[in-house]
Design a protein around this motif. Sequence first.
Motif, PDB file in Angstrom:
ATOM      1  N   TRP A  65      -6.654  -9.320   6.011  1.00 23.61           N
ATOM      2  CA  TRP A  65      -5.584  -9.060   5.032  1.00 23.61           C
ATOM      3  C   TRP A  65      -4.543  -8.103   5.564  1.00 23.61           C
ATOM      4  N   PHE A  66      -4.907  -7.301   6.560  1.00 23.58           N
ATOM      5  CA  PHE A  66      -4.022  -6.239   7.042  1.00 23.58           C
ATOM      6  C   PHE A  66      -3.872  -6.352   8.565  1.00 23.58           C
ATOM      7  N   PHE A  67      -3.287  -7.475   9.001  1.00 24.51           N
ATOM      8  CA  PHE A  67      -3.167  -7.708  10.440  1.00 24.51           C
ATOM      9  C   PHE A  67      -2.131  -6.780  11.047  1.00 24.51           C
ATOM     10  N   VAL A  98       0.875  -1.173   0.000  1.00 25.92           N
ATOM     11  CA  VAL A  98       0.000   0.000   0.000  1.00 25.92           C
ATOM     12  C   VAL A  98       0.911   1.221   0.000  1.00 25.92           C
ATOM     13  N   TRP A 133       1.119  -3.771   9.993  1.00 22.07           N
ATOM     14  CA  TRP A 133       1.733  -2.912   8.979  1.00 22.07           C
ATOM     15  C   TRP A 133       3.171  -2.596   9.352  1.00 22.07           C
ATOM     16  N   GLY A 134       3.995  -2.403   8.324  1.00 26.80           N
ATOM     17  CA  GLY A 134       5.319  -1.853   8.557  1.00 26.80           C
ATOM     18  C   GLY A 134       5.241  -0.347   8.742  1.00 26.80           C
ATOM     19  N   GLN A 135       6.376   0.274   8.988  1.00 27.62           N
ATOM     20  CA  GLN A 135       6.427   1.724   9.203  1.00 27.62           C
ATOM     21  C   GLN A 135       6.619   2.500   7.898  1.00 27.62           C
ATOM     22  N   TYR A 192       4.100   1.055   2.152  1.00 24.34           N
ATOM     23  CA  TYR A 192       3.914   0.184   3.304  1.00 24.34           C
ATOM     24  C   TYR A 192       3.702  -1.255   2.847  1.00 24.34           C
ATOM     25  N   LYS A 249      -1.721  12.758   1.162  1.00 25.44           N
ATOM     26  CA  LYS A 249      -2.848  12.102   0.479  1.00 25.44           C
ATOM     27  C   LYS A 249      -3.290  10.858   1.237  1.00 25.44           C
ATOM     28  N   GLY A 250      -4.268  10.161   0.664  1.00 28.23           N
ATOM     29  CA  GLY A 250      -4.806   8.969   1.288  1.00 28.23           C
ATOM     30  C   GLY A 250      -4.040   7.712   0.921  1.00 28.23           C
ATOM     31  N   LEU A 251      -4.555   6.598   1.421  1.00 27.66           N
ATOM     32  CA  LEU A 251      -3.941   5.307   1.166  1.00 27.66           C
ATOM     33  C   LEU A 251      -4.363   4.784  -0.202  1.00 27.66           C
ATOM     34  N   PHE A 298      -2.482  -9.888  -7.457  1.00 27.68           N
ATOM     35  CA  PHE A 298      -3.338  -8.842  -8.004  1.00 27.68           C
ATOM     36  C   PHE A 298      -2.595  -7.504  -7.970  1.00 27.68           C
ATOM     37  N   TYR A 299      -2.957  -6.633  -8.913  1.00 25.26           N
ATOM     38  CA  TYR A 299      -2.366  -5.294  -8.983  1.00 25.26           C
ATOM     39  C   TYR A 299      -3.451  -4.252  -9.182  1.00 25.26           C
ATOM     40  N   TRP A 313      -4.120   1.134  -2.331  1.00 23.10           N
ATOM     41  CA  TRP A 313      -3.727  -0.267  -2.416  1.00 23.10           C
ATOM     42  C   TRP A 313      -3.016  -0.509  -3.748  1.00 23.10           C
ATOM     43  N   GLN A 366       1.186   5.759   0.118  1.00 23.22           N
ATOM     44  CA  GLN A 366       0.535   7.005   0.518  1.00 23.22           C
ATOM     45  C   GLN A 366       1.382   8.176   0.057  1.00 23.22           C
TER      46      GLN A 366
END
Lengths: 118, 109
Positions: free
Chosen positions: A104-106, A37, A108-110, A95, A43-45, A59-60, A47, A39
């Motif tokens: 799917w998003f348990f 993901v 996140w990295g920094q 990220y 702005k917003g996130l 998937f892309y 995928w 950002q």
Amino acid sequence: DAQLVESGGGLVQSGGSLRLSCSVSGFTFSAENMNWVRQAPGKGLEWLSYIDKTSDNIFYADSVRGRFTISRNNARNSLYLQMNSLRAEDSAVYYCAIGYGASWFFHWGQGTLVTVAP
Amino acid sequence: QPVVTQEPSLTVSPGGTVTLTCGSSTGAVTSSHYPYWFQQKPGQAPTTLIYDTVDKHSWTPARFSGSLLGGKGALTLSAAQPEDEATYYCFLSYSGVYVFGPGTKVTVL
């Protein structure tokens, strides 16, 4: 302790390439699906891409399909994003996120910052 | 490419309740879109609050709940705390296409 650490970001010229890595610890990496993901500044996130635990399903997002390639090395507990033909609009914090169970998003990295100079 | 919609901003009083919604340009949001909700504070990575419409992670405060409401995904924050001030993003799945909403900035004031 569970940890995802992205690396490989930096400054690159438009049209150039970068390879991002996400090193995972504290999880059974080979059993989990992964996502990238991004950002853009202020702005917003957005995928970008998904890869399942065996790399059988990938998937892309339309914005990166054909330019970016997701991959993983389960022996090295690592996720990758090969980014080619970079554009100024690809400038963002990238990220990685690991799934667990039905989520799917348990975790996140920094993030790692990619800046594409026009 | 589907478009996901969210309120740009909402304000809630401390101790109050606010509901954020997540709409889809393709029609009603259902459980088949597996709605997610994320919280992001300035300078931090996102954290996942809700997945699969209503499911919480162990770290999700009990005051957050997910649902479907009027054809949209919904995140309800009850008894808002000052630390809940953040931007909240929803995420929907469309059978191989996955889209974040633009985010809702929640102010606790």
